[in-house]
Each structure stands twice: as structure tokens, then as C-alpha cells.
Scaffold this motif. Structure first.
Motif: not given
Lengths: 212, 212
Positions: B78-104
Motif C-alpha cells: 500500500l502507498i498512501f496518498l493524502t492531502g492532509y499528511a500528519d506525522v502521527r498518521t504516517s507513523v501508524r501507517a508505516i508501522k502497520a506495514g504500508a510501503e510509503d506515505f506521500l503527501a499530495k
DNA sequence: AGTTGTGTTGTCCCAAGGGACAATAGGAAC
DNA sequence: GTTCCTATTGTCCCTTGGGACAACACAACT
């Protein structure tokens, strides 16, 4: 003895404030004004511990510390604390194995949660690492020849085949095999194979290929 | 055939813009206006693929999708794309195994890098998963009795001990053992143990405990 | 020169694994 | 009832693994 915490931050007042908070929570705390100082006195890992690390410091950055520690085989979990939290960096840190990435100022609950997870993780990592070290020590006690026999044995080769491949008699292989079992501290082939598997020996290709 | 990309985003114009960009880059693209639609038509994983997922959508959120996919045993990165990137969420996503977390909006280079990594990872995961599935299929073909014998054999027990423990004769164990080797598709005890190790059978405690 | 570690090989013998061929018994499915 | 699967057990025989006891060659170290 709920754990030891290493705080690395160039801001003295932040260090001591944090130290007080964590000591109140029952942790044993050591502080370091620079990352270099932490690396110079590599924390022992004989008890559960973790590192709270400021990301942005003069000299070595937090990310660099992460790399260095990993290189030295440390299993100490890292929790990043930073005033300039950005998504890009946090993602990199977590992907590199950090336990958490928190923004300053950090709430006590959040911090203590993260520390708790880090301690638990460290406990698990330490056990694994200890077992792995023991296995590697056993492996290192093998002579080169024994090592060769070991690899072929755990791949399911029978003495006769091994003898042929290594240019020795079956009897000789038997002798090596016996010493291998002895040195590796196992009584059965099953245990030996299991150990080899955990040592990652069975994944590598061995230049051979043929043979049933 | 460099890979298949699944785009999940509730913003139609964003979807199609992204789709065009990625098709130009040589990827095969499918788009979904909602997470539910993706989950309803679980993408096949017969070729390298990954998912680009908007974090914040009506209905299921990106994080929930991550959970659901994991539950269903999907290995799609999974690669997350989001307009509202916040650190808290990105950390959770990556820890849950997401491949990446990018800001729109996301730069092409950054996006294609992430996709490349995701594809590579998926390739590796698929291979592992395929092998694991095969092992599990073999294991499932064993009768309960054979399974018991299997577990004891790979723990290094000898036929005599197994016979005693299971209340049968040594001859019977031999028969079971023979069928186990056959069904698991191995020729040597070493291979059998290796397979058991990869199936995670050797870690569990077996209610026994005594015995050499 | 003597000691130590490593690699080598032997014989004798027994225990454990495994193939071949065969058969009995109970339960489930058709 | 017949068939199929599973579990069970036998005998005969050969191959492998492993323990006991012993020995030789070679290199490195003291």
C-alpha cells in the motif's frame, strides 16, 4: 527495574526536564548531550532499554545514529523526539526500524506508551539476539572442514555423497559429523537442521545443484 | 508488463489525472472511487501490483482498508496518498506495514520511486507466499495421525519414542513416517525438518517437555 | 623436541531408517 | 453391500548412522 532509558538531546533543559519526568515514572535514566557521546559509551543491553533521540542536533543527526547503531548490531529501540516533525522524515525513520516518532512537546501518555512498547520490543529482540549469538558461537567453533560437512549434512546429503563430494572416505565424514553434532550441542539431525535453518544456512545456494 | 496499479480515491479528477500519469510511465492502472469497491473486487496478485490509496475518504478510511486487506491475507503493498499528511498518521501507517506515505501533490519522481519499491516488494512477497502456500497445502494433506508423527519426527524423536508416546508399534510409526515423507514431497529428514521450521512448527511447545 | 589441533582412516558392532510385499479392521461414502 | 480412506501391524533384508577404540600425517606453537 522496569527499564533503562537513554536520552540524547543537545538542549540541556529539555534533557533534564525529560529525565525528571521519566524517573518519576520509575525508569532509570541516562542523558547524553550529543549523539557521539552515546555511541562512544555503547549502552549495555543487559536489561530492557531504549533510546530517546532528538532528530536534529549539531554533529550527528538522529538518523545517522540509527544507522550507526544498526551497524554495530545494537537492538536498542529508538524513539525519535523532534520539534520539527515532518512526514517525510518520520516515514524514513520508521521504515528504518525506529520504534516511534513523536513531536515535541510530547504528552506523557503518548511518550510512556511508546516507551512501554520499546521496552517490550527490546526484551523480545534481546532474547532472539541471545539465542542467535549462541548459535553463531557454536558455528564459529567448527573447523572449516567440519563446516563443510555441516552444510552438506543439513541439506540432506548422506555420508556417502558427502565423502564423494569432499574427496574423503565415508568413515572420515562420520568422524567430522560426530564432532559437528558435539560442537553444535545437539543430539539429533533434526535439531541440527533446525539450527542451520535459523542460522540462514539453508537458503544460500551451495555451488552444487545436482544430486537427489 | 511492469506492473499493475490500483488507485483508490474519491476525487474523480485526481483519479484520472493520476491514472494518465502512471499509464504514461508504463503501468497498467485500475481506479476505484471507493475503498469498498476495491475490497469487493479483490485484485488478483498474479502479477506485481500495488495500491495507491487516499487516506481520507467517505466510508472506509485508508487505514481501515489496510486492516481489511491484511486480514484477507493480501500481500499487496500500500502507498498512501493524502492531502492532509500528519506525522502521527504516517507513523501508524508505516508501522502497520504500508510501503510509503506521500503527501499530495506528489512529485513524479517520488511517486515512481515508491511504486518501484512497492512492486519489487510485492514480487518478493508473492514468491514467499507462494512457497508458503505450497508448504501449507502439503501439510494439510496429512491425516491427523500423520500430522502427529510429523511433529514428533521433526523434533528429533526416534521411531521407538514416537511409538511409545502415541501408543503404537514402531512398525506403525514407520508406515506413517513413510507416508509423511511422501506427502510432503521430500526425500530426506533434513528437508522435512527444514519445511517444518518454515511452517513454524518447531517453535510451538507440544504439551510434552520431557524426553531427551 | 614435544604438544596441540586438524584431518584422515580403520575395524567391529549395534541401533535406526527405509523399501518390498502383505494383511487386518473400522468408519465413511456411494 | 462394496469401496475408499485411515490406522494398524508383520516379516525380511539392506542401508545408514553412530559409538568405541585406535592410529597416522601434518602444521603450528612452545
Amino acid at each position: 527495574m522496569s527499564g533503562k532509558i537513554h536520552i540524547v538531546d543537545d538542549d540541556a533543559s529539555f534533557r533534564s526536564a525529560l529525565e525528571r519526568r521519566l524517573k518519576r515514572a520509575g525508569y532509570s535514566v541516562t542523558t547524553y548531550p550529543s549523539a557521539q557521546l552515546l555511541l562512544d559509551h555503547l549502552p549495555d543491553e543487559s536489561e530492557p532499554a531504549c533510546i530517546l533521540l532528538d532528530l536534529r542536533m549539531p554533529g550527528l543527526s538522529g538518523m545517522e545514529v540509527q544507522t550507526r547503531l544498526a551497524q554495530r548490531g545494537s537492538t536498542l529501540p529508538l524513539i525519535f523526539l523532534t520539534g520539527y516533525a515532518d512526514v517525510r522524515t518520520s516515514v524514513r525513520a520508521i521504515k528504518a526500524g525506529a520504534e516511534d516518532f513523536l513531536a515535541k512537546p510530547v504528552g506523557s501518555e503518548q511518550l510512556l506508551d511508546a516507551i512501554g512498547r520499546a521496552m517490550a520490543r527490546h526484551r523480545a529482540l534481546r532474547e532472539q539476539a541471545a539465542e542467535q549469538d549462541e548459535r553463531r558461537a557454536h558455528l564459529a567453533s567448527l573447523t572449516p572442514r567440519e563446516r563443510q560437512v555441516f552444510e552438506l549434512v543439513v541439506r540432506g546429503k548422506i555420508n556417502k555423497q558427502i565423502a564423494l563430494q569432499l574427496g574423503a572416505t565415508e568413515r572420515t565424514i562420520k568422524a567430522h559429523r560426530h564432532r559437528v553434532m558435539e560442537k553444535m550441542g545437539v543430539q539429533s539431525l533434526a535439531e541440527l537442521v533446525s539450527m542451520a535453518e535459523r542460522l540462514g544456512i539453508l537458503n544460500r545456494v551451495s555451488g552444487d545443484g545436482k544430486q537427489t
